[in-house]
Design an enzyme around this catalytic site. Structure first.
Site, PDB file in Angstrom:
ATOM      1  N   LEU A 140       0.816  -1.216   0.000  1.00 43.73           N
ATOM      2  CA  LEU A 140       0.000   0.000   0.000  1.00 43.73           C
ATOM      3  C   LEU A 140       0.851   1.269   0.000  1.00 43.73           C
ATOM      4  O   LEU A 140       1.889   1.334   0.641  1.00 43.73           O
ATOM      5  CB  LEU A 140      -0.939  -0.004   1.206  1.00 43.73           C
ATOM      6  CG  LEU A 140      -1.891  -1.200   1.276  1.00 43.73           C
ATOM      7  CD1 LEU A 140      -2.738  -1.132   2.548  1.00 43.73           C
ATOM      8  CD2 LEU A 140      -2.792  -1.271   0.051  1.00 43.73           C
ATOM      9  N   HIS A 200      -3.459   4.285  -2.364  1.00 45.46           N
ATOM     10  CA  HIS A 200      -4.418   3.375  -1.725  1.00 45.46           C
ATOM     11  C   HIS A 200      -5.039   4.035  -0.489  1.00 45.46           C
ATOM     12  O   HIS A 200      -6.239   3.937  -0.249  1.00 45.46           O
ATOM     13  CB  HIS A 200      -3.716   2.096  -1.265  1.00 45.46           C
ATOM     14  CG  HIS A 200      -3.138   1.254  -2.363  1.00 45.46           C
ATOM     15  ND1 HIS A 200      -1.788   1.048  -2.513  1.00 45.46           N
ATOM     16  CD2 HIS A 200      -3.724   0.541  -3.356  1.00 45.46           C
ATOM     17  CE1 HIS A 200      -1.569   0.250  -3.537  1.00 45.46           C
ATOM     18  NE2 HIS A 200      -2.728  -0.068  -4.084  1.00 45.46           N
TER      19      HIS A 200
HETATM   20  P1  AMP Z   1      -4.005  -2.043  -6.819  1.00 37.95           P
HETATM   21  O1  AMP Z   1      -3.490  -2.426  -5.476  1.00 37.95           O
HETATM   22  O2  AMP Z   1      -2.956  -1.546  -7.745  1.00 37.95           O
HETATM   23  O3  AMP Z   1      -4.874  -3.124  -7.422  1.00 37.95           O
HETATM   24  O4  AMP Z   1      -4.967  -0.796  -6.592  1.00 37.95           O
HETATM   25  C1  AMP Z   1      -6.041  -0.863  -5.700  1.00 37.95           C
HETATM   26  C2  AMP Z   1      -6.891   0.371  -5.859  1.00 37.95           C
HETATM   27  O5  AMP Z   1      -6.102   1.528  -5.603  1.00 37.95           O
HETATM   28  C3  AMP Z   1      -7.451   0.542  -7.297  1.00 37.95           C
HETATM   29  O6  AMP Z   1      -8.785   1.029  -7.211  1.00 37.95           O
HETATM   30  C4  AMP Z   1      -6.518   1.568  -7.889  1.00 37.95           C
HETATM   31  O7  AMP Z   1      -7.113   2.332  -8.915  1.00 37.95           O
HETATM   32  C5  AMP Z   1      -6.216   2.436  -6.682  1.00 37.95           C
HETATM   33  N1  AMP Z   1      -4.958   3.163  -6.864  1.00 37.95           N
HETATM   34  C6  AMP Z   1      -3.752   2.659  -7.223  1.00 37.95           C
HETATM   35  N2  AMP Z   1      -2.848   3.642  -7.357  1.00 37.95           N
HETATM   36  C7  AMP Z   1      -3.491   4.798  -7.086  1.00 37.95           C
HETATM   37  C8  AMP Z   1      -3.107   6.179  -7.053  1.00 37.95           C
HETATM   38  N3  AMP Z   1      -1.862   6.573  -7.356  1.00 37.95           N
HETATM   39  N4  AMP Z   1      -4.037   7.102  -6.737  1.00 37.95           N
HETATM   40  C9  AMP Z   1      -5.312   6.724  -6.428  1.00 37.95           C
HETATM   41  N5  AMP Z   1      -5.737   5.446  -6.434  1.00 37.95           N
HETATM   42  C10 AMP Z   1      -4.854   4.488  -6.759  1.00 37.95           C
END
Ligand code: AMP
Length: 294
Positions: free
Chosen positions: A47, A51
């Protein structure tokens, strides 16, 4: 067979760690009976502030927040980075405790996928093109696991990031088409000081790769400004592709301008409605994606 050793829990004054569907269900049931509003934030862990911004949005819109941390094997193709995907359960626990999440749901792959698991959820249309073209297995894995997580947690709201904009559109379509009673909230992309979208995969980058990566948002922003100034879609897309090449990316999967809602391609002329610019490119054997509103 004994299960692999789990990290011991750090001192958590608030966060509860849940590893099974049945425990999650029991807790959600208690909350429901107390009339509480429940939010789910699905993640793959490792995270970062991006996140955590989703968790904060969830907290602002619900009484209880469940954050799932699950590196979903179904959305990785055999040659992709499932094995090396960063994992940091202890660090994730501490961060989630700090921002006040209530439950960290960390199911084992066997808890999610029984040996004869044979169901998949597929969303057509918005899943096609962009990441759907470059990673044909990807959205099927995402929609299947998100459907399962929504059914396991039964939240009132679920929060997703605009960082994965196509994924957000696919999830919205999924819950609409299958009448899943959950409200989807979208959180803006959190960025590093040079504008690089935060991502767990940024941890793979060398110093050089990190510098190159910081140019993707610059190219997207330039394209969005050119489009807003009335330049033709075809020309802007070509220039964006060239900008990524000049920045030093090894391979470009796409640099495209699409309708902001339907994700349909927009031809080659000037824009006539809301659009979004999308890019995916490789540096240091790492695939990075980002997008920008016009
Ligand atoms: P992930 O762990 O990459 O599957 O991401 C989990 C959630 O966090 C997803 O809804 C992503 O779109 C969101 N997320 C990942 N990186 C970012 C970021 N830089 N800004 C905002 N939300 C993010």
């Amino acid at each position: 067979m004994s299960s692999p050793a789990r990290p011991s829990n750090p001192d958590l004054d608030h966060l509860i760690i849940v590893r099974t569907r049945s425990t999650l269900r029991a807790r959600v049931e208690n909350w429901r009976q107390a009339g509480l509003r429940i939010a789910l934030v699905p993640t793959m862990g490792a995270l970062h502030e991006g996140h955590l911004s989703l968790v904060k949005m969830a907290k602002a819109n619900a009484d209880k927040v469940i954050v799932s941390v699950f590196v979903n094997p179904l959305q990785f193709a055999p040659a992709e980075d499932l094995e090396r995907y960063p994992r940091d359960e202890q660090g994730d626990m501490i961060k989630l405790n700090t921002v006040g999440a209530d439950v960290m749901y960390v199911p084992d792959p066997e808890e999610m996928y029984t040996p004869n698991f044979s169901t998949s959820v597929r969303v057509d249309d918005v899943s096609e093109g962009l990441c759907g073209a470059a990673r044909p297995h990807f959205f099927g894995g995402v929609t299947t696991v998100v459907t399962k997580l929504l059914l396991q947690a039964l939240p009132d709201i679920a929060v997703f990031g605009e960082k994965d904009y196509q994924q957000l559109c696919v999830i919205r379509r999924l819950v609409r088409d299958l009448d899943i009673p959950v409200e989807i909230l979208a959180a803006p992309t959190m960025r590093e000081h040079d504008g690089l979208a935060m991502s767990s995969r940024n941890a793979y980058l060398t110093d050089h790769g990190r510098q190159v990566a910081g140019q993707m948002n610059v190219a997207l922003k330039a394209a969005a400004s050119a489009l807003a100034a009335g330049e033709a879609v075809g020309r802007v897309a070509d220039q964006g592709w060239q900008d990524l090449m000049d920045a030093g990316f090894d391979t470009i999967d796409y640099f495209e301008i699409r309708d902001a809602e339907t994700l349909e391609p927009l031809g080659t002329g000037p824009l006539s409605g809301p659009a979004r610019v999308f890019a995916a490119a490789w540096i240091d054997k790492t695939r990075l994606i980002d997008n920008w509103a016009v």
